[in-house]
Design an enzyme around this catalytic site. Structure first.
Site, PDB file in Angstrom:
ATOM      1  N   GLY A 138      74.358 105.782  92.860  1.00 34.10           N
ATOM      2  CA  GLY A 138      74.877 104.614  93.351  1.00 34.10           C
ATOM      3  C   GLY A 138      74.205 104.143  94.401  1.00 34.10           C
ATOM      4  N   ARG A 161      87.916  98.409  95.916  1.00 30.94           N
ATOM      5  CA  ARG A 161      89.201  97.936  95.247  1.00 30.94           C
ATOM      6  C   ARG A 161      88.894  96.470  95.286  1.00 30.94           C
ATOM      7  NH1 ARG A 161      94.463 100.035  97.878  1.00 30.94           N
ATOM      8  NH2 ARG A 161      96.063  98.875  96.795  1.00 30.94           N
ATOM      9  N   THR A 213      82.645 108.922  96.224  1.00 28.15           N
ATOM     10  CA  THR A 213      83.582 107.590  95.417  1.00 28.15           C
ATOM     11  C   THR A 213      85.232 108.056  95.746  1.00 28.15           C
ATOM     12  OG1 THR A 213      81.666 107.646  94.013  1.00 28.15           O
ATOM     13  CG2 THR A 213      83.894 106.875  93.293  1.00 28.15           C
ATOM     14  N   HIS A 237      91.964 112.075 101.746  1.00 25.77           N
ATOM     15  CA  HIS A 237      91.274 111.023 102.471  1.00 25.77           C
ATOM     16  C   HIS A 237      92.176 109.633 102.185  1.00 25.77           C
ATOM     17  CE1 HIS A 237      87.927 108.865 104.017  1.00 25.77           C
ATOM     18  NE2 HIS A 237      87.702 108.358 102.980  1.00 25.77           N
TER      19      HIS A 237
HETATM   20  N1  APR Z   1      76.304 104.750  87.215  1.00 21.16           N
HETATM   21  C1  APR Z   1      75.492 104.513  88.536  1.00 21.16           C
HETATM   22  N2  APR Z   1      75.763 103.541  89.330  1.00 21.16           N
HETATM   23  C2  APR Z   1      76.907 102.800  89.085  1.00 21.16           C
HETATM   24  C3  APR Z   1      77.822 103.221  88.064  1.00 21.16           C
HETATM   25  C4  APR Z   1      77.430 104.145  86.985  1.00 21.16           C
HETATM   26  N3  APR Z   1      78.176 104.578  86.006  1.00 21.16           N
HETATM   27  N4  APR Z   1      78.824 102.357  88.087  1.00 21.16           N
HETATM   28  C5  APR Z   1      78.780 101.728  89.252  1.00 21.16           C
HETATM   29  N5  APR Z   1      77.670 101.965  89.841  1.00 21.16           N
HETATM   30  C6  APR Z   1      77.040 101.481  91.052  1.00 21.16           C
HETATM   31  C7  APR Z   1      77.105 100.212  91.056  1.00 21.16           C
HETATM   32  O1  APR Z   1      76.018  99.226  90.565  1.00 21.16           O
HETATM   33  C8  APR Z   1      76.854  99.965  92.884  1.00 21.16           C
HETATM   34  O2  APR Z   1      75.741  99.774  93.067  1.00 21.16           O
HETATM   35  O3  APR Z   1      77.696 102.055  92.355  1.00 21.16           O
HETATM   36  C9  APR Z   1      77.229 101.163  93.205  1.00 21.16           C
HETATM   37  C10 APR Z   1      78.534 100.984  94.247  1.00 21.16           C
HETATM   38  O4  APR Z   1      78.084 100.265  95.406  1.00 21.16           O
HETATM   39  P1  APR Z   1      79.210  99.207  96.178  1.00 21.16           P
HETATM   40  O5  APR Z   1      79.743  98.253  95.248  1.00 21.16           O
HETATM   41  O6  APR Z   1      78.241  98.607  97.430  1.00 21.16           O
HETATM   42  O7  APR Z   1      80.270 100.099  96.801  1.00 21.16           O
HETATM   43  P2  APR Z   1      80.010 101.095  98.201  1.00 21.16           P
HETATM   44  O8  APR Z   1      80.414 100.253  99.179  1.00 21.16           O
HETATM   45  O9  APR Z   1      78.642 101.713  97.988  1.00 21.16           O
HETATM   46  O10 APR Z   1      81.074 102.128  97.888  1.00 21.16           O
HETATM   47  C11 APR Z   1      80.818 103.176  96.817  1.00 21.16           C
HETATM   48  O11 APR Z   1      82.307 104.947  98.091  1.00 21.16           O
HETATM   49  O12 APR Z   1      83.119 104.851 100.153  1.00 21.16           O
HETATM   50  C12 APR Z   1      83.298 104.879  98.645  1.00 21.16           C
HETATM   51  O13 APR Z   1      85.186 103.719  98.336  1.00 21.16           O
HETATM   52  C13 APR Z   1      84.002 103.592  98.185  1.00 21.16           C
HETATM   53  O14 APR Z   1      84.426 104.409  95.805  1.00 21.16           O
HETATM   54  C14 APR Z   1      83.274 103.426  96.778  1.00 21.16           C
HETATM   55  C15 APR Z   1      82.039 104.178  96.717  1.00 21.16           C
END
Ligand code: APR
Length: 311
Positions: free
Chosen positions: A9, A82, A119, A175
């Site tokens: 991610g 969300r 996540t 959490h």
């Molecule tokens: N494989 C790899 N990457 C993925 C996949 C997947 N199957 N599905 C989604 N992603 C990537 C997205 O492309 C995105 O770049 O995960 C990333 C999530 O980043 P953001 O949308 O910026 O979210 P972020 O604020 O980083 O939060 C991620 O952490 O704190 C927790 O609640 C938050 O669950 C959330 C997670």
């Protein structure tokens, strides 16, 4: 030997975590995202900052799990945040599918790694990573209490106008809204918090801690906190790869500790090269123990809801 850390991610939390690891030189980093170019671009940008920021330049971005092979630690930040109109259960179901797929890929290439889950909903996602990885519970741990305690420390430092590094705080439990800040075990320079602040001020800090994530979401509107979650995850990575044996509150699968069985919830652990090297069992008051049990029940209900959806 240099450790390798995979950060899955490359969104807000993943990129922040990766850059924190790079800035401290904790490990070589592989940043991975499903979106073509995203991790590659951010990794290249971070590597180019290395010379200026005195950071690690061994950081690559990819969509290919083969490049994560041999990672000592994998941090899972992939998922969605969300969206308006989305229920907590919808979010949980979507992220459960993502964490399931990501965990399988990680394990394929790094069968002995330690997984740090970020996540949300965190505790349920740790359950999934544990189940899908087949790893022992000592090698799958969630980032929750490090962040929640850091928030509480900051609020205490702000209220007393003291250095945050001198504040120690402890938050247990899931959490979410049922987390359990424990003012009785908070201190400032060794002095118990309860000797420094009146009960109503402490209660205000407890409430602000519990709603710390929501406060940021309501300000940002289109996303959730990422600096503190990213840095908190990097702190856990450092404890593991440097075998620091830190005592940190983390989400782990309990098997009878604290009277809780078969549920992931946040408790203090010793974190080192072997992952969770010890679960520290504190003696809690009746009301603290009841609050922790209630928090564990909330995690359990969410897992049951997820299982019911899957069936
Ligand atoms: N494989 C790899 N990457 C993925 C996949 C997947 N199957 N599905 C989604 N992603 C990537 C997205 O492309 C995105 O770049 O995960 C990333 C999530 O980043 P953001 O949308 O910026 O979210 P972020 O604020 O980083 O939060 C991620 O952490 O704190 C927790 O609640 C938050 O669950 C959330 C997670």
């Amino acid at each position: 030997m240099r450790s390798k850390v995979a950060v899955i991610g490359a969104g807000n939390v993943g990129a922040t975590c990766a850059f924190q690891i790079a800035r401290h030189g904790y490990a070589d980093i592989v940043l991975l995202d499903i979106v073509e170019g995203l991790a590659e671009g951010k990794a290249l940008d971070m590597a180019q900052a290395a010379g200026i920021a005195d950071a690690e330049r061994h950081i690559i971005g990819t969509t290919d799990y083969a490049l994560t092979a041999g990672s000592a630690v994998a941090v899972i930040t992939s998922g969605i945040t969300r969206k308006p109109g989305m229920s907590r259960d919808d979010l949980a179901a979507t992220n459960a599918a993502i964490v399931t797929q990501v965990t399988r890929e990680i394990i394929r290439y790094s069968p002995n790694c330690i997984i740090v889950v970020v996540t949300n909903p965190l505790d349920a996602m740790v359950h999934i990573a544990l189940r899908e990885s087949g790893l022992p519970r000592t090698r799958v741990v969630g980032q929750s209490g490090v962040l929640d305690s850091a928030r509480m420390r900051m609020f205490i430092a702000q209220e007393l106008d003291v250095a945050v590094e001198d504040v120690s705080a402890l938050v247990l439990g899931g959490h979410g809204d049922t987390m359990v800040p424990v003012p009785r075990l908070c201190s400032v320079g060794g002095v118990p918090l309860q000797e420094l602040l009146p009960p109503e001020k402490i209660e205000a800090i407890v409430q602000r801690t519990i709603h710390g994530g929501a406060e940021i979401v309501s300000l940002l509107k289109t996303g959730s906190a990422f600096y503190s979650p990213g840095v908190a995850a990097a702190e856990m990575v450092a404890a593991i790869v440097q075998d620091r044996k830190r005592i940190l509150p983390c989400a782990v699968y309990l098997e009878g500790e604290y009277g809780i069985n078969g549920i992931v919830v946040g408790v203090p652990v010793k974190l080192g090269r072997q992952g969770v090297e010890q679960i520290v069992e504190l003696r809690l008051t009746d009301s603290e123990a009841a609050a922790l049990k209630k928090s564990a029940e909330a995690v359990s209900s969410l897992i049951q809801a997820l299982n019911a959806r899957k069936a």
